[in-house]
Write a protein that holds these residues in place. Structure first.
Motif, mmCIF file in Angstrom:
data_model
loop_
_atom_site.group_PDB
_atom_site.id
_atom_site.type_symbol
_atom_site.label_atom_id
_atom_site.label_comp_id
_atom_site.label_asym_id
_atom_site.label_seq_id
_atom_site.Cartn_x
_atom_site.Cartn_y
_atom_site.Cartn_z
ATOM 1 N N ALA A 82 1.357 -1.401 0.261
ATOM 2 C CA ALA A 82 -0.418 0.010 0.171
ATOM 3 C C ALA A 82 0.747 1.260 -0.473
ATOM 4 C CB ALA A 82 -0.699 -0.156 1.170
ATOM 5 N N GLU A 83 2.065 0.986 0.544
ATOM 6 C CA GLU A 83 2.695 1.983 0.653
ATOM 7 C C GLU A 83 3.939 2.624 -0.666
ATOM 8 O OE1 GLU A 83 6.712 1.649 2.774
ATOM 9 O OE2 GLU A 83 5.711 3.016 4.653
ATOM 10 N N GLN A 84 3.635 1.331 -1.462
ATOM 11 C CA GLN A 84 4.362 1.940 -2.664
ATOM 12 C C GLN A 84 3.715 2.213 -3.269
ATOM 13 O OE1 GLN A 84 6.012 -2.292 -2.968
ATOM 14 N NE2 GLN A 84 8.248 -1.311 -1.650
ATOM 15 N N ALA A 85 2.535 1.864 -3.759
ATOM 16 C CA ALA A 85 0.832 2.320 -4.340
ATOM 17 C C ALA A 85 0.855 3.829 -4.280
ATOM 18 C CB ALA A 85 -0.070 1.184 -4.187
ATOM 19 N N VAL A 86 1.788 3.946 -3.194
ATOM 20 C CA VAL A 86 0.885 5.728 -3.133
ATOM 21 C C VAL A 86 1.506 6.785 -4.219
ATOM 22 C CG1 VAL A 86 0.968 8.138 -1.260
ATOM 23 C CG2 VAL A 86 0.263 5.418 -0.585
ATOM 24 N N PRO A 87 1.094 7.051 -4.978
ATOM 25 C CA PRO A 87 2.115 8.357 -5.959
ATOM 26 C C PRO A 87 2.517 9.429 -5.178
ATOM 27 C CG PRO A 87 0.054 9.062 -6.397
ATOM 28 C CD PRO A 87 -0.322 7.704 -5.046
ATOM 29 N N ALA A 88 3.798 10.051 -5.981
ATOM 30 C CA ALA A 88 4.446 10.644 -5.249
ATOM 31 C C ALA A 88 3.191 12.603 -5.248
ATOM 32 C CB ALA A 88 5.894 11.270 -6.192
ATOM 33 N N SER A 89 3.105 13.444 -4.299
ATOM 34 C CA SER A 89 2.607 14.317 -4.222
ATOM 35 C C SER A 89 3.059 15.375 -4.554
ATOM 36 C CB SER A 89 2.266 14.318 -3.068
ATOM 37 O OG SER A 89 1.285 13.851 -2.359
ATOM 38 N N ARG A 241 -0.081 3.327 4.891
ATOM 39 C CA ARG A 241 -0.345 2.002 5.438
ATOM 40 C C ARG A 241 -1.389 1.881 6.679
ATOM 41 N NH1 ARG A 241 4.867 -0.422 6.800
ATOM 42 N NH2 ARG A 241 5.327 -1.424 8.346
ATOM 43 N N GLU A 242 -1.223 2.963 7.239
ATOM 44 C CA GLU A 242 -2.485 3.219 8.956
ATOM 45 C C GLU A 242 -3.607 2.187 8.397
ATOM 46 O OE1 GLU A 242 -1.856 6.613 10.720
ATOM 47 O OE2 GLU A 242 -0.289 6.307 11.115
ATOM 48 N N SER A 243 -4.367 2.558 6.986
ATOM 49 C CA SER A 243 -5.812 2.379 6.876
ATOM 50 C C SER A 243 -5.610 0.469 6.148
ATOM 51 C CB SER A 243 -5.842 2.547 5.291
ATOM 52 O OG SER A 243 -4.726 2.595 4.096
#
Length: 711
Positions: A82-89, A241-243
């Protein structure tokens, strides 16, 4: 000697030895040994079933998780994904445009400065000017490597007209400013550089040399205006990650089915659930040990703070643990066969057995403690299926059934009231079963509903039936006299009471009168009135050996003592106390009643025959005309002594009045006190005063004035 007689003798010997042991020491030893035994009985019901299984084998049976536990490895893997799937902001930065314009301006400023120095210093060569310009741009080129212009491009700037250079400067600032005011990312960089190049070509006509410099500076000055927001990106990754909820293996979840291949993931789940034989956990041992320590401490505190004589407390401790272990063993048996049924056969457990027995044998306070301990223990031992901690419905079922039995069961404990209490328990069990079935929200078949109804009723009835059946064994084995036993002994159809009635009717009437007085007096001071009443019924049974030598059994004015010497009369009268004790012992009557028969005269003086002997000139000592004793050892016996003397004396009065009765009672009691007859019991002067008051009130009710009826 029969086996029963030998066992009874052995028990008497054991209790005789117990009298020499201090209560605190006995309590400590019993609790310690019982705690170890209880731990052993409970431990097997608190551990999970384990299997000897290896990875990549075929599962021999369907295995469920005995507990809910987190699969930390899978949870972490999912969180990383999940952490790796988050795109850069990204965020748009206006400073980039200003910085780029400042860089362009710095280049043109350096060129202008070199031109100014050229004007001051005549004859400056092109090489020197180029070197001077390189020197001014050196620092800027190190920080901004993309601005590295070629020597030809720098020479073009140095040789071009200043007006053209200024126009180029303004043109670049405007075009770059407009383009860098737009938000775009790195993947759009080529598009925007192309746009800058297009605008440079269309905006003005420049010499080819300057056009080349303009295009070079324009292309390199354009960079993405949206930069990665590291803080926001990290926050989004943390939120992602927390989700991810922890991935748990739920209690009862099927981990592997029979015949299924145990792959790496399944084996890891089996390992986490703790069902493999090579896994051993100290937690269940510590948990059961802590539970046993807690309830043992409660029991210790309970008996240590109980204000009762130590001899009875010793018996009470032993009885308490015998009953507790009896029900625990019953739980153990049920737990062994419970898995063979689709319904909870734990509901057949007699919920009120322990509290009813303990209330009748010991007291209500101890019975309440037994209910709490029994319910908690049952919750652990009567687990069904995959429960790993506490079977709450079973614990509450036993708790409520036990509490109801304590409140409903009367203190005297007749068989009829025990059966009534068991029916109340059955009703309580039925109500709880209905609550349980409704709360589970499960559809039950008619056979299942029938079983639960029968179980609820059977549990209550079994509690009463087993209580009635086991009570005599405890009373006999521990030499106890329960209220239920006392009520049975007070039945006029009892053979010994019939013997008194038939052979000594006067003594029987006297005993009934004494019983009424003693019962009322004992109840007023908190002593056992029922024991005093029943003891009074039997206290003079020794008179049946020589009934005619006692005045209440003599008829037609014949007194056998008139023809006997005082010493012979003394022996006949004094003997009735010991004769009565022997008769009661022969019929295996309770020790309390035997003590009443033997002690109810204490060491009192047979004053009538003592005075008669003195009048006849005999040189006798007072001690020769005293009962052998012992003196009363309990309050009940002391009260019976008073009631016995008072009843006989009042009955001999011709016209008893309240004042006469009060004076007589006062005189008799004073003589007993002065004779030290109560020094070995715990009867206080305040209690003696209350006894006198109640006896006087009772006698006034018996010997009240009556109206004369006409002939």
């Amino acid at each position: 000697m029969s086996r029963g007689a030998r066992n009874l003798a052995d028990l008497k010997g054991l209790f005789s030895q117990m009298r020499k042991v201090k209560f605190t020491f006995l309590l400590l030893v019993v609790i310690s040994l019982s705690s170890i035994l209880l731990f052993v009985l409970m431990y097997g019901n608190s551990t999970n079933e384990t299997y000897e299984i290896s990875a990549y084998e075929i599962s021999p049976k369907t295995i469920r998780s005995p507990k809910t536990i987190e699969d930390t490895e899978k949870t972490e893997l999912e969180r990383v994904r999940a952490e790796q799937a988050v795109p850069a902001s990204y965020r748009f930065s206006e400073d980039i445009m200003k910085n780029r314009q400042a860089i362009i301006s710095s280049i043109f400023t350096a060129v202008s400065e070199v031109k100014m120095e050229e004007n001051k210093e005549t004859g400056m060569t092109a090489g020197k000017k180029l070197k001077l310009l390189r020197g001014k741009l050196e620092g800027l080129e190190k920080e901004q490597s993309f601005l590295r212009l070629s020597d030809d491009q720098l020479k073009q700037l140095l040789t071009s007209d200043q007006t053209e250079i200024d126009n180029l400067h303004e043109q670049l600032l405007t075009i770059i400013g407009e383009e860098l005011s737009k938000p775009f990312k790195a993947d759009q960089l080529s598009t925007h550089r192309y746009e800058v190049e297009r605008q440079i070509r269309q905006s003005s006509i420049l010499p080819s040399g300057l056009l080349d410099v303009a295009l070079s500076l324009g292309r390199t000055a354009v960079v993405e205006t949206e930069v990665i927001d590291e803080e926001l990106t990290e926050k989004n990754k943390a939120d992602a990650r927390e989700s991810i909820e922890p991935i748990r293996i739920l209690q009862g979840q099927v981990i592997v089915r029979e015949g299924q291949l145990i792959d790496r993931d399944i084996y890891q789940q089996l390992k986490l659930s703790g069902v493999l034989t090579n896994q051993s956990s100290i937690k269940p041992i510590l948990g059961i040990g802590l539970f046993v320590l807690f309830i043992s401490s409660l029991i210790g505190i309970h008996f240590s703070t109980w204000s009762e004589n130590n001899q009875f407390k010793k018996k009470a401790v032993l009885m308490f643990y015998v009953i507790i272990f009896a029900v625990v063993v019953l739980m153990k048996i049920i737990s062994y066969i419970d898995n063979e049924f689709d319904v909870q056969i734990a509901f057949l457990f007699p919920t009120a057995l322990a509290p009813m027995l303990i209330k009748l044998l010991i007291n209500e306070r101890t019975a309440i403690l037994s209910v709490i301990i029994t319910a908690a223990t049952a919750g652990i031992m009567l687990q069904e299926g995959i429960a790993a901690i506490l079977q709450m419905e079973v614990a509450l079922y036993i708790l409520f059934g036990g509490i109801v039995s304590i409140y409903v069961l009367s203190a005297h404990g007749r068989r009829s009231t025990i059966l009534q209490s068991s029916l109340a328990v059955a009703a309580s069990n039925t109500i709880f079963i209905i609550f349980y079935l409704l709360m589970t929200q499960t559809s039950y078949t008619l056979p299942e509903l029938t079983f639960y109804a029968v179980a609820a009723i059977s549990s209550g009835v079994l509690s009463g039936a087993l209580t009635i059946g086991l009570l005599p064994f405890f009373e006999s084995g521990f030499q106890l006299l329960s209220n239920m036993r006392l009520v049975e002994l007070s039945n006029p159809n009892h053979p010994l009471l019939k013997k008194i009635l038939v052979e000594t009717p006067g003594t029987y009437h006297h005993s009934v009168m004494v019983a009424n007085l003693a019962d009322a007096a004992c109840e007023s001071i908190g002593a056992n009135g029922l024991l005093a009443r029943v003891g009074s019924y039997y206290h003079d049974i020794g008179k049946t050996v020589h009934p005619g030598f006692f005045i209440e059994n003599q008829h037609a004015g014949q007194n056998l003592h008139d023809s006997l010497p005082p010493e012979k009369s003394r022996d006949m009268i004094i003997a009735h106390a010991e004769d009565g004790a022997k008769i009661l012992e022969k019929h295996h009557m309770p020790a309390e009643l035997i003590a009443i028969a033997r002690q109810h005269h204490g060491t009192s003086l047979l004053k009538f025959f003592y005075v008669k002997a003195k009048e006849q000139g005999s040189d006798v000592a007072e001690d020769q005309f005293r009962y052998p004793g012992p003196k009363p050892q309990t309050k009940e016996i002391a009260v019976i002594m008073i009631a016995d003397s008072v009843e006989a004396a009042v009955r001999s009065m011709k016209e008893p009045t309240p004042d006469k009765i009060a004076a007589l009672v006062e005189a008799i009691v004073r003589s007993k006190v002065e004779d030290d007859q109560f020094e070995e019991c715990e009867l206080s002067m305040k209690e003696i005063k209350q006894v006198k008051k109640v006896i006087c009130e009772t006698l006034n009710g018996i010997f009240h004035n009556r109206i004369e009826y006409p002939d």
